[in-house]
Write a protein that holds these residues in place. Structure first.
Motif, PDB file in Angstrom:
ATOM      1  N   ILE A   1      30.249  38.167  49.682  1.00 12.68           N
ATOM      2  CA  ILE A   1      30.538  36.961  48.923  1.00 12.68           C
ATOM      3  C   ILE A   1      29.222  36.254  48.628  1.00 12.68           C
ATOM      4  O   ILE A   1      28.377  36.126  49.511  1.00 12.68           O
TER       5      ILE A   1
ATOM      6  N   SER B   1      34.534  32.024  45.524  1.00 21.47           N
ATOM      7  CA  SER B   1      35.115  33.092  44.698  1.00 21.47           C
ATOM      8  C   SER B   1      34.587  33.012  43.289  1.00 21.47           C
ATOM      9  O   SER B   1      34.183  34.031  42.709  1.00 21.47           O
TER      10      SER B   1
ATOM     11  N   THR C   1      31.089  34.184  43.132  1.00 24.36           N
ATOM     12  CA  THR C   1      30.995  35.622  43.346  1.00 24.36           C
ATOM     13  C   THR C   1      31.399  36.396  42.105  1.00 24.36           C
ATOM     14  O   THR C   1      30.732  37.355  41.706  1.00 24.36           O
TER      15      THR C   1
ATOM     16  N   SER D   1      35.096  41.611  45.151  1.00 22.55           N
ATOM     17  CA  SER D   1      35.242  40.771  46.346  1.00 22.55           C
ATOM     18  C   SER D   1      35.645  39.372  45.935  1.00 22.55           C
ATOM     19  O   SER D   1      36.458  38.722  46.597  1.00 22.55           O
ATOM     20  N   GLY D   2      35.057  38.904  44.827  1.00 21.85           N
ATOM     21  CA  GLY D   2      35.399  37.575  44.341  1.00 21.85           C
ATOM     22  C   GLY D   2      36.854  37.483  43.939  1.00 21.85           C
ATOM     23  O   GLY D   2      37.550  36.537  44.324  1.00 21.85           O
ATOM     24  N   TYR D   3      37.353  38.490  43.181  1.00 21.27           N
ATOM     25  CA  TYR D   3      38.763  38.456  42.792  1.00 21.27           C
ATOM     26  C   TYR D   3      39.651  38.431  44.032  1.00 21.27           C
ATOM     27  O   TYR D   3      40.629  37.687  44.102  1.00 21.27           O
TER      28      TYR D   3
ATOM     29  N   SER E   1      38.926  37.490  47.084  1.00 18.95           N
ATOM     30  CA  SER E   1      38.871  36.280  47.905  1.00 18.95           C
ATOM     31  C   SER E   1      39.626  35.126  47.241  1.00 18.95           C
ATOM     32  O   SER E   1      40.074  34.211  47.925  1.00 18.95           O
ATOM     33  N   MET E   2      39.803  35.187  45.920  1.00 19.47           N
ATOM     34  CA  MET E   2      40.710  34.227  45.278  1.00 19.47           C
ATOM     35  C   MET E   2      42.101  34.322  45.869  1.00 19.47           C
ATOM     36  O   MET E   2      42.802  33.330  46.027  1.00 19.47           O
TER      37      MET E   2
END
Lengths: 462, 624
Positions: free
Chosen positions: A213, A269, A272, A298-300, A302-303
């Motif tokens: 992240i 998120s 990222t 990873s960003g998607y 972690s959303m």
């Protein structure tokens, strides 16, 4: 069998496999094929508990470890991951002169660490599991004798140790303020003072680091590029999956809402997604592109930590499954782009490869299109479900940022396809039977899930 | 019904997997055959279409209340489209077996062509807008692949990329429109969307916004202002591709989409007005460019943009059946024009510049006569297919009160006749302007190429008689057949005497256009150069296509390139260069490495982690 055995069986199996493979080499000369065979065998044996005990919920060692359906789902998926990594690394190890017994042994030890992460319910056990995984992964990164690999390994160790110590500091804070190391007890206690929250933030930073992240992602491109490609492939999916499962457990006890971490996750998120996608645009090395793509994903994912448990359970696991097969296909293709002494994964080198390797290129293209989230592929559904769930929860702006990120991502994924189909080049790369098998099965699964995405939910419902 | 889809897909799959091992003979047999089977099946089912049947295959996705099925819609609109797509596609496949015979990637070409046909059928048969989008993207994908088919040519792969990027902009609008529909209607089914719009469940303002968003998608796919720029470049692809994808089928998808959602568009008056205005202006604008182009395929490309402009115009003023009518007749005569042009290029050994042709009718009579029929059809000479469909559009626009738009449409008809006969006269009449060697090789194309030409010419000649002008017969078979799919029936009253006069006017203009072309290019072939020298500014403006490519490059492309360069400078260069510089000397001494790393980036890496730690803790203290 008692609960203790059932609970710890998966970890024990994985660790034992690693040790057995190391030992095997001592007794047998020219053991390459035998080790390969046993590695495949072990990866088939390790998920067996999942089939035997699916539906059971057991605890062990005074509740420090537990296994439930989530752990078993993880167990099945991690075995698929390590099986395909083993299959594609057979020829890769040969070409790059990697000591195969160490390689396979470390892979199983890393697996043991990950399985233990998913099963641990105590912060200290969790920390130790993370370290088991990390140590194996440091060595795996630097297992090739070349400068790039050693350098990557070195960077990984250095930054990894720092993040681990930050995490450990967090655990100390948590223990100091709450007097417990069991997450659910701490949360249910209801005493949220600043020290505890700060402790959790530090603790999460360690996880964010492993999850790439922003701004804890900076090691990712170097490590993915320097590590042997099958290992990059493993890193891009296996630890992420373990963390997703762990976070789903946190969501189950309403951790993120109670701690008021929504805004934090929101900001990280968004950063990222944008960083990963933007930085990928100008990359010229396939492994680096995939590294930034992994950051963006990873960003998607972690959303998805923002949505409530019942939805997160369904949609995050769906996302993970789709992501696993897509990334494995892409990395399998990239694994074969070597010229013996070193990796040859520059974008130019795949120019016109679709003519010489139509099938392999097709699967790679399918994976890329799907990673870009194009309808009607499985990657689209993964995003679609997640975005719909987020909008329903009122997270409209982050969803819009994510959609923007998806639009940007189309450019770099399709640039690869352009090279594959629209440019001319002389380079030729050979694929062995194992690589083709992995690609073939991935293709079948991707196509099947694209046409019948609901099957995963049917399976999760039981 | 699903078998219509399966055969092209199956054939495409086989060609991808076993293409290497199959001889050209087998490929050139199976690929067209699979399309022919689809055509026969759809003929077989044709009688059932008038009732409107939904073939549900299975439930695809369900999120909350939203359920999307994979289902095929077999109604008058889709049946007409399927017959056209499979029919024209079959003929073009047969043609391509001759045209592509020397190509080394013979089976790859047919694999893409079959796949394209499959996706086009998905597009027209889908019962929900999501599944339509699948087809929409699928045909797009095949289109990029086929534009860049000869990727050894740099211009070809660039054209493929351009088509791709321009279409992304359109698709973004289209996707937002789709999601907005899902959000307001809670369904993706065409019937439910149209019904919701007609019954007033969608507020008119929202309907207009959705309409415009969807239309942005259509401007991309159907090459309308401002997103038409990819289509002329798309002519880099093999000519059968231009005929099938960039003339007859895919580029008309936008028109089909608007007609399919006619309930929504007839409620959304503002969106419809935008559609009509953009359509007629594109028709005129592209026609003016077409009169100066010298590349035979470029003329046809701008002509396609112009003709689709007519269809979009018709859809915008609510003349939906006329729009589809023109779509079908256009498919015949424009496919024919492209295939004829392909035949000419084939004979000329790849030369596409009309200034190097001339008097080809002597060498290739079949191509010439079929091309002439197509030219008469597109010009709107009475009796040929284009005459009926174009006049219906123009009459509808006149009687619905769009007099200004109508006059632009009529003017465009004059230009159309002029540019197409300019092409015919430059190519088939006059003196041979090619060099001796090319002249020596001139020959009529093989049977596999000329027979499709003859069949298409037949339809281009008689295809219009299904819908006669109102002053001849009040009953149009065509309109009655398509009646069912139109939600808000138009109540236009055609006054016969005026309609007759309108028809006479447009026919006269068509003849005038032919006459001018004849005068300038046969009678006085030196005149065009004199004229272009007299008005150099206008000529250059038209020749360079109003400099739109350059303007786009300046306004849109440069800032984007600049932006991503910026990202490169700020984020990546330090990291990449750091690694690359380090790898110069390959001494593997750890000491050196350590010093290098310690003074280098590792420090930055750790800074970034510590920065994150500080950031998050600050956020915590700020109470976020």
């Amino acid at each position: 069998m008692s609960d203790t055995y059932i609970t710890s069986l998966p970890v024990i199996l994985a660790a034992l496999s690693g040790i057995l493979i190391l030992v095997l080499d001592l007794f047998i000369k020219k053991s390459e094929k035998i080790v390969f065979f046993f590695s495949i065998l072990f990866s088939i044996i390790i998920p067996l508990p999942a089939f035997l005990f699916y539906g059971l919920k057991t605890k062990a060692f005074s509740n420090q470890l537990l296994t439930d359906n989530l752990s078993y789902i993880f167990l099945m998926l991690i075995s698929i991951i390590s099986l395909s990594v083993i299959l594609i690394s057979f020829s890769y190890n040969k070409r790059r002169e990697i000591r195969y017994n160490e390689f396979y042994a470390l892979l199983f030890l890393a697996n043991a660490g990950l399985i233990s992460i998913v099963s641990s319910y105590n912060l200290l056990v969790l920390f130790l599991s993370f370290e088991i995984f990390s140590f194996s992964s440091y060595i795996l990164t630097g297992i090739v004798k070349d400068r790039l690999s050693s350098e990557a390994s070195f960077k990984y160790i250095y930054t990894g140790i720092i993040s681990s110590s930050v995490g450990l500091l967090g655990i100390a804070f948590i223990y100091g303020t709450s007097g417990s190391l069991y997450i659910d007890k701490i949360i249910l206690n209801g005493n949220y003072n600043l020290g505890l929250i700060a402790g959790f933030i530090l603790f999460l930073i360690n996880i964010f680091f492993k999850f790439s992240i922003v701004p804890f992602h900076i090691w990712t491109p170097d490590v993915y590029e320097g590590a042997p490609t099958p290992v990059s492939s493993y890193f891009s999916v296996a630890p992420k999956l373990a963390i997703i499962i762990f976070v789903i457990r946190l969501i189950n006890i309403n951790f993120i809402n109670l701690m008021n971490f929504q805004t934090l996750i929101w900001i990280l998120s968004a950063a990222t997604i944008l960083w990963g996608n933007l930085a990928a645009l100008k990359q010229k090395n396939l492994k680096r592109i995939m590294a930034y793509s992994a950051i963006a994903h990873s960003g998607y994912i972690s959303m998805g930590f923002l949505i409530p448990f019942d939805l997160a359970y369904k949609y995050l696991i769906f996302y993970s499954i789709s992501y696993i097969f897509l990334n494995l296909s892409a990395f399998t293709f990239i694994s074969y782009l070597t010229n013996g002494v070193k990796d040859d994964a520059e974008l130019e080198n795949i120019s016109g490869l679709s003519q010489k390797k139509p099938f392999e290129s097709f699967v790679f293209t399918l994976a890329l299109i799907s990673l870009a989230g194009f309808p009607p592929t499985v990657g689209f559904f993964a995003k679609f479900y997640l975005f719909i769930a987020l909008i329903k929860q009122g997270f409209l702006y982050i969803t819009l940022i994510a959609i923007l990120g998806t639009v940007i991502s189309v450019f770099y994924y399709f640039r690869i396809i352009m090279y594959l189909y629209f440019k001319e080049g002389e380079k030729e790369f050979g694929f062995d039977i194992w690589g083709r098998i992995v690609l073939f099965f991935n293709m079948i699964i991707i196509l099947f899930l694209s046409f019948y995405p609901e099957i995963i939910f049917k399976f999760l419902r039981g | 019904m699903i078998w219509v889809l399966i055969f092209p897909l199956l054939s495409s799959f086989l060609l991808v997997v076993f293409g290497k091992y199959l001889s050209k003979k087998i490929v050139s047999f199976t690929a067209p055959l699979s399309i022919l089977i689809s055509f026969i099946i759809s003929l077989f089912y044709f009688s059932r279409a008038s009732e409107g049947i939904i073939y549900k295959i299975y439930n695809w996705i369900s999120v909350g209340n939203l359920k999307i099925d994979i289902a095929l819609k077999w109604d008058p609109l889709s049946s007409v489209m399927v017959l056209m797509v499979t029919g024209v596609s079959f003929l073009i496949h047969v043609y391509a077996t001759g045209y592509m015979h020397e190509d080394k990637s013979f089976s790859r070409f047919f694999a893409y062509m079959n796949l394209f046909t499959f996706f086009m059928l998905v597009l027209v048969l889908s019962s929900s807008i999501i599944m339509m989008f699948v087809g929409w993207e699928g045909v797009g994908l095949c289109s990029y692949l086929l534009i860049g088919f000869w990727f050894e040519k740099e211009s070809a792969s660039k054209a493929g990329m351009k088509a791709f990027i321009v279409n992304r902009i359109g698709d973004l609008g289209f996707l937002i429109g789709i999601f907005w529909i899902l959000y307001t209607v809670k369904s993706a089914d065409f019937d439910l969307i149209n019904a919701a719009a007609v019954s007033g469940k969608i507020p008119v303002a929202i309907a207009s916004l959705i309409g415009i968003l969807l239309f942005i998608g259509a401007t991309g796919k159907s090459a309308q202002i401002p997103l038409y720029v990819w289509l002329p470049d798309a002519m880099e692809g093999p000519t059968p591709v231009s005929a099938l994808i960039h003339a007859a089928t895919m580029v008309t998808a936008g028109v089909y989409m608007i007609v399919r959602l006619n309930g929504l568009f007839s409620v959304a008056h503002f969106a419809s007005t935008v559609v009509a205005v953009v359509g007629v202006f594109t028709a005129f604008y592209a026609a003016t460019i077409a009169i100066t182009q010298n590349d035979i395929k470029k003329v046809l490309a701008y002509s396609t943009i112009s003709q689709i402009g007519y269809m979009i115009f018709a859809a915008g003023i609510g003349a939906y059946s006329a729009a589809i009518f023109h779509l079908i007749t256009h498919a015949f005569f424009k496919a024919l024009l492209f295939l004829g042009a392909g035949s000419v290029i084939h004979a000329m050994g790849g030369i596409q510049d009309m200034r190097k042709m001339g008097n080809l009718r002597k060498y290739m009579p079949v191509t010439f006569y079929t091309f002439l029929i197509a030219g008469l059809a597109i010009s709107g000479i009475p009796g040929f297919a284009g005459f009926f469909s174009k006049d219906e559009i123009l009459a509808s626009s006149y009687f619905s009160g769009h007099k200004i738009l109508w006059s632009i449409g009529v003017l465009t008809a004059l230009l159309t006749a002029f540019y197409i006969f300019r092409l015919i006269f430059m190519t088939f009449y006059g003196k041979e302007r090619m060099d001796e060697e090319t002249k020596h090789h001139l020959h009529e194309s093989p049977k596999s190429m000329t027979i499709p030409l003859i069949i298409l010419a037949f339809f281009a000649a008689i295809g219009g008689y299904v819908s006669l002008p109102k002053f001849i017969s009040e009953h149009s078979i065509w309109e009655e057949y398509l009646h069912k799919i139109i939600y808000v029936k138009s109540e236009l009253h055609f006054i016969h005497s005026i309609e007759l006069n309108l028809t006479l006017l447009s026919s006269a203009l068509a003849f005038l256009g032919v006459l001018i072309a004849w005068y300038l290019y046969v009678k006085k072939p030196n005149l065009p150069i004199i004229i272009s020298n007299k008005i150099p500014f206008i000529y250059k403006l038209l020749l360079n296509k109003y400099y739109v490519d350059e303007i786009y490059e300046f306004v849109f492309v440069n800032p984007f390139v600049f932006g991503s360069e910026g990202i490169y400078e700020w984020f990546d260069k330090p990291v990449i260069d750091g690694t690359v510089n380090g790898s110069g000397k390959t001494t593997l001494f750890l000491g050196k490495l350590l010093s290098k790393l310690q003074t280098g980036q590792i420090r930055d890496y750790i800074y970034s982690i510590l920065f994150g730690v500080a950031l998050l803790l600050t956020l915590l203290l700020m109470g976020v």
